[in-house]
Design a protein around this motif. Structure first.
Motif, short mmCIF file in Angstrom:
data_model
loop_
_atom_site.label_atom_id
_atom_site.label_comp_id
_atom_site.label_asym_id
_atom_site.label_seq_id
_atom_site.Cartn_x
_atom_site.Cartn_y
_atom_site.Cartn_z
N PHE A 82 0.74 -1.27 -0.03
CA PHE A 82 0.13 -0.13 0.06
C PHE A 82 0.81 1.52 0.09
O PHE A 82 0.52 2.27 -0.71
CB PHE A 82 -0.73 -0.14 1.09
N ARG A 86 0.72 4.29 -2.75
CA ARG A 86 0.35 5.67 -2.31
C ARG A 86 1.16 6.35 -2.87
O ARG A 86 0.57 7.36 -3.70
CB ARG A 86 0.36 5.55 -0.71
N ASN A 118 -8.51 -4.63 -1.32
CA ASN A 118 -8.47 -3.58 -0.25
C ASN A 118 -9.09 -2.26 -0.76
O ASN A 118 -9.04 -1.48 -1.81
CB ASN A 118 -7.26 -3.52 -0.22
N GLN A 119 -10.19 -1.96 0.10
CA GLN A 119 -11.06 -0.56 -0.47
C GLN A 119 -10.10 0.57 -0.42
O GLN A 119 -10.28 1.63 -1.35
CB GLN A 119 -12.12 -0.25 0.45
N TYR A 120 -9.12 0.57 0.30
CA TYR A 120 -8.14 2.10 0.24
C TYR A 120 -7.38 2.07 -0.96
O TYR A 120 -7.28 3.03 -1.55
CB TYR A 120 -7.28 2.03 1.43
N GLY A 123 -9.83 3.19 -3.79
CA GLY A 123 -9.67 4.47 -3.25
C GLY A 123 -8.76 5.45 -4.20
O GLY A 123 -8.77 6.25 -4.69
N ASN A 155 -17.22 6.05 1.19
CA ASN A 155 -15.78 6.88 0.78
C ASN A 155 -15.61 6.53 -0.64
O ASN A 155 -14.88 7.24 -1.25
CB ASN A 155 -14.64 6.49 1.87
N GLU B 117 -7.69 13.66 -0.45
CA GLU B 117 -8.98 13.23 0.30
C GLU B 117 -10.03 14.53 0.46
O GLU B 117 -11.22 14.27 0.42
CB GLU B 117 -8.73 13.13 1.66
N PRO B 135 -7.79 8.07 6.69
CA PRO B 135 -6.95 7.18 5.71
C PRO B 135 -5.45 7.42 5.98
O PRO B 135 -4.67 6.54 6.12
CB PRO B 135 -7.37 7.53 4.24
N MET B 139 -2.62 4.96 7.85
CA MET B 139 -1.42 4.52 6.86
C MET B 139 -0.29 4.86 7.94
O MET B 139 0.87 4.05 8.02
CB MET B 139 -1.12 5.33 5.77
#
Lengths: 876, 143
Positions: A82, A86, A118-120, A123, A155, B117, B135, B139
């Motif tokens: 992740f 990111r 994974n929903q993040y 997103g 979200n 966001e 979020p 993290m």
């Protein structure tokens, strides 16, 4: 690990950059870091990819190129963790843009991530897609986004909604798929989903009328309910701003309602109550409340009329306008500009307050207010408003004067009730801020003055007075000089006195003083000085008593370093000395300038023809002989030529004739554009045709099409200036002109002699193209021939980018005028003409010959045709 | 699309964060930032918070040594953007604890995550500070 790669941590790099004292040091640090990162990239260094990208983002923010990091983003996005993803996505959004081909490569990763468990991560992918998606990506990934609009986590739904906006903007065809999912979002409770859902609906309405109808019918009521709930919602700490729950949501809802209500009485009716509630109940002592009120007012002014609501809205604006907070006043002015279109009467009531705002110290407010005042002006209030603005012009600061002057001039021109008022106001503006007045404005003023024959005396006297007060305004000085040149005797003799005028005594010598001061001022530029010389020449015949003095002033410029002024001085001097007999007729008052022609020219002729003719003239590599080099040739050709094309060279020629070669920006060192200089001088000498810039003038002529007489006009005028025989237009017109240049005695050739007639020939013919040549010759100049070439398209496809080129033997000189167009319609349904001027230096010994080449495009394909013309009639 | 760019600039005029929602080349960005920053920084406290520049309207707000500048379309609600800037600052405050220039410099990516966001493609996504920060906090915990 590679010793060169990423030796420093992100933190250290930032410190190093901050420690830099100069830009050069910073560049050095950045260069070193970039080199290290490049090395790491080529090593395919996995461990520090994350950190390197963070560094690159920082470097990018500082404004250095970072394209080499783009592939790193893709690698990070493709990795599984992740944190890597990111930073990879962030880098993608910052460093890349939709123009990069790299983006194609990311589509697949995005697709996978949109389907990730994974929903993040989902997103992240949505966010990236929403920010950078291109049309192809939109088509590929629209189904995924559509599905995610129903995702379980709000979200994700909110991001999917904004992503959909990007998609439908890139590919409007996809809009219909999103209509019903978007409507479903309006039923949500989650603020994020609601605000994005409302935004999506708004954008759908803008793109598709189908969507607009759908939402209008089915969602207006529910939206009103959502807004009512938002307005009445109890305190919610997470969304509360100054006692209002989520003002952003209010504003979005009001925006959507505006779109739905515009042009639909039922929908407007439906929202009346809630709008009234928002307008009356919202607290206006905090910024958040005012933001809502502002939006509400705009909605009320946009939807179908409801007089009660309108009154409410205008009152709110009135309150805003008198608010002490500058921000509120600014938005009030902004809003009033929109309201003025709906209800001008109501806005007029605030006129005094708005005028005050023009005088505010804040540039943003001033600018808004001035624009608003401009919209408020009408026939009934133009006088007081103009007075206010002109009064303010005196005290306003320098930066604002430009805007203010432009607006005042445009108001005065547009609404002036009578000429004397117009002239008065323009004089005031010129006196206050003459240097800010644009060329077309004072040219316009001169045209008006020239037309107002009963005001000539008054104008020249007012100008004389104005000059005594403020001789520092360049443009004022020009107008003064021009008017004194034209109407000097009225100034001296007090002709045409108006009742309101104070008597004034001016001697001939006073009038000459003005021009002398103007020509000797250090600040005067070449245009002004050139105008002064013309004025002096004119005065020399009007004021015989000052003739010697004028001659001396003109003589002083005989050695001027500026060629233009020197030439004028010498030529004018010879007129004064050697041509007493024709001088008075030569410097007669200018004929009245044609207002219609002038305003037509200002309005600009058809822009399309302008651009095509520009293309045509730019594409003429064969425009061999420089017009300035052979003015006489041009001149003589022109007078016997009755085609429309020469008008452009007419401009050149007249410039030559009058020695107006203002195209010397390096010499003149002024802001005056060369073309406008010529324009002014043409105006000045009353040449009624519009050859401003060559391009435009060609277009003018072309757009008028049938008006073939026009190009002759300048000559007509000129000849009437110098010889009292205006009937001899075409043949005799040239002679006095030659006289002017050469100093020969007038040599009027016999009237009616138009030279020998030559048969037209087909110069070139192929299956696709035919070229006809028409010949004409100037009497007295057998060497020169004017050829009008007519091109006809014989095929069924139109030709574009049409260029005709010609080459001639060495003993012949060729001058090509711009073609009438660079597109040739199909099947002979129209033709393009172009004039050529050929001077055969071995006339009578060798015949003319010409090679031609024609290039054009058919359906985007380049075509080239060539040929030789040998069949010129004998005697050319 | 309402918001076209967001800039954070210190009072020396150095860019500390830049996010564009439309494509501009590097040169265009540098030129734009230079012009706008010069214009905004020259204004006084009493003057209004809006500056028109080219085809942008810039809404700006000053917090101590940091200027927040938001470029918007002409039909955007300027007052709402002012409120949005405040929301952004409050969100950063909640995360960094009284945010300062250095926080943003050294945690540039976090500042960007927050912005991500809050704004997507020039539109506001979320106005709840809690929802914006969840979020990011998750993290932080994970790493």
């Amino acid at each position: 690990m590679n010793p060169f790669s990423s030796g420093t941590r992100l933190r250290d790099m930032i410190r190093a950059i901050r420690a830099c004292k100069t830009a050069a040091e910073e560049r050095a640090v950045v260069r070193k870091e970039c080199a290290a990162i490049r090395a790491a990239v080529s090593e395919n260094d996995q461990d520090y990819r994350h950190r390197n990208l963070a560094k690159l983002m920082f470097i990018h923010m500082l404004g250095y190129p970072t394209h080499f990091g783009q592939m790193e983003c893709l690698k990070l996005i493709a990795s599984s963790g992740f944190p890597e993803k990111r930073i990879g996505y962030l880098g993608l959004m910052l460093l890349l843009d939709e123009r990069q081909e790299v983006l194609m490569l990311v589509t697949n990763s995005l697709k996978q991530d949109l389907n990730h468990s994974n929903q993040y991560i989902v997103g992240l992918a949505l966010c990236a897609l929403g920010n950078i998606c291109s049309a192809e990506m939109a088509r590929d990934l629209a189904p995924e986004v559509e599905r995610l609009l129903q995702f379980r986590d709000p979200n994700i739904r909110k991001k999917a909604a904004l992503c959909s906006i990007r998609i439908i903007k890139k590919v409007p065809d996809l809009a219909e798929n999103f209509i019903s999912p978007a409507a479903a979002l309006l039923k949500e409770k989650h603020h994020g989903v609601l605000i994005t859902g409302v935004q999506l609906c708004t954008d759908l309405c803008k793109i598709s009328t189908e969507a607009l109808e759908y939402f209008r019918k089915r969602c207006t009521e529910s939206l009103v309910k959502v807004l009512r709930d938002a307005v009445n919602s109890p305190y919610a700490p997470e969304y509360d701003i100054a006692g209002i729950t989520d003002p952003f949501l209010h504003i979005r809802l009001l925006k959507l309602l505006r779109v739905l209500g515009q042009g639909d009485a039922d929908a407007s009716d439906c929202m009346n109550d809630i709008l009234a509630q928002v307008a009356t109940k919202t607290e206006s002592n905090k910024n958040a409340g005012n933001a809502i009120l502002y939006e509400c007012v705009e909605t009320i002014m946009s939807i179908e009329e409801n007089s009660g609501l309108r009154v409410l809205a205008i009152n709110i604006l009135g309150r805003f306008l008198s608010n002490r907070d500058n921000n509120i006043r600014y938005v009030a002015l902004n809003m009033l500009m929109k309201a003025v279109l709906v209800d001008a009467q109501a806005v007029q009531r605030h006129r005094a307050t708005i005028l005050e705002c023009v005088k505010d110290s804040d540039a943003s407010i001033k600018k808004r207010a001035l624009e608003l005042v401009f919209l408020l002006v009408n026939d009934s209030n133009v006088k007081p408003l103009t007075k206010e603005l002109i009064d303010y012009l005196e005290v306003s600061d320098q930066e604002f004067k430009g805007d203010l002057t432009a607006k005042i001039c445009s108001i005065v021109e547009k609404f002036s009730p009578e000429k004397v008022w117009y002239i008065d106001q323009m004089l005031k503006v010129l006196t206050e801020a003459g240097n800010f007045v644009k060329d077309e404005v004072w040219h316009g003023l001169i045209v008006v003055i020239s037309n107002a024959s009963d005001l000539h005396g008054y104008t020249v006297r007012s100008l004389y007075r104005a000059f005594q007060i403020s001789s520092e305004q360049e443009i004022l000085v020009r107008v003064v000089v021009w008017c004194i040149g034209e109407y000097g005797e009225m100034l001296v003799n007090g002709i045409g006195m108006l009742d309101k005028e104070d008597p004034i005594t001016v001697t001939e010598s006073d009038a000459v003083d003005v021009v002398e001061i103007a020509i000797k001022r250090h600040t005067s530029d070449i245009t002004t000085r050139a105008m002064c010389l013309v004025a002096l020449l004119k005065l020399s015949s009007r004021f015989p008593s000052c003739s010697a003095r004028i001659k001396e002033i003109i003589n002083q410029h005989k050695g001027n370093l500026v060629l233009e002024l020197q030439q004028r001085s010498i030529e004018f001097n010879s007129i004064i000395e050697k041509h007493q007999n024709i001088r008075s007729s030569l410097v007669e008052r200018m004929p009245v300038l044609d207002e219609a022609t002038y305003s037509g020219r200002r309005a600009g002729s058809l822009p399309t023809t302008v651009s095509t003719s520009k293309g045509a003239s730019l594409n003429l590599p064969n425009g061999v002989a420089k017009p300035a080099a052979a003015p006489l040739v041009d001149l003589l050709d022109l007078s016997s030529d009755d085609t429309p094309a020469p008008s452009s060279s007419g401009g050149d020629f007249l410039q030559d004739l009058l020695g107006v070669d203002l195209a010397l920006p390096s010499l003149s060192g002024t802001s005056q554009a060369p073309s406008s200089g010529a324009d002014m001088l043409l105006d000045l000498l009353s040449i009624g045709t519009p050859p401003v810039q060559n391009n435009v003038s060609t277009a003018d002529i072309l757009s008028s099409g049938t008006d073939t007489k026009k190009p002759v006009v300048p000559l007509e005028r000129l000849s009437s200036l110098s010889s009292p025989l205006p009937t001899q237009v075409s043949s005799a017109g040239a002679s006095p002109v030659m006289d002017l240049l050469d100093g020969l005695t007038p040599n009027l050739s016999t009237p009616g002699d138009n030279g020998p007639v030559y048969p037209s020939t087909v110069a070139f013919q192929s299956s696709s193209l035919k070229i006809m040549f028409n010949f004409s010759k100037q009497p007295g100049n057998p060497q020169t021939t004017s050829i009008q070439a007519t091109f006809t398209n014989m095929s069924s496809n139109a030709y574009t980018d049409f260029i005709f080129q010609a080459a001639v033997p060495k003993f012949v000189q060729l001058h090509l005028d711009p073609a009438s167009s660079n597109t040739l319609p199909a099947s002979g349904s129209g033709s393009v003409t172009q004039s050529l001027h050929v001077t055969n230096s071995q006339h009578g010994q060798k015949p003319l010959a010409m090679r031609i080449r024609i290039a054009y495009k058919v359906n985007g394909q380049d075509v080239l045709e060539q040929g030789q013309v040998n069949n010129f009639p004998a005697g050319l | 699309m309402g918001i076209r760019f967001i800039l954070l600039v210190n009072k020396q005029g150095q860019t500390r964060l830049a996010q564009y929602y439309e494509y501009l080349t590097l040169e265009q960005r540098r030129a734009l930032e230079g012009e706008i920053v010069r214009k905004c920084l020259a204004r006084t406290e009493q003057q209004c918070s809006f500056v028109e520049h080219r085809n942008y309207k810039v809404v700006y707000r000053r917090y101590a040594s940091l200027f927040f500048l938001v470029g918007v379309d002409n039909d955007e609600n300027e007052l709402a953007i002012l409120e949005f800037i405040h929301l952004l600052v409050e969100t950063m405050d909640r995360h960094f604890g009284n945010v300062c220039e250095l926080d943003i410099m050294f945690h540039l990516e976090k500042a960007h995550f927050m912005l991500e966001e809050m704004v997507m493609n020039g539109c506001i996504v979320e106005t709840s500070k809690q929802n914006i920060l969840t979020p990011i906090q998750l993290m932080d915990k994970a790493s």
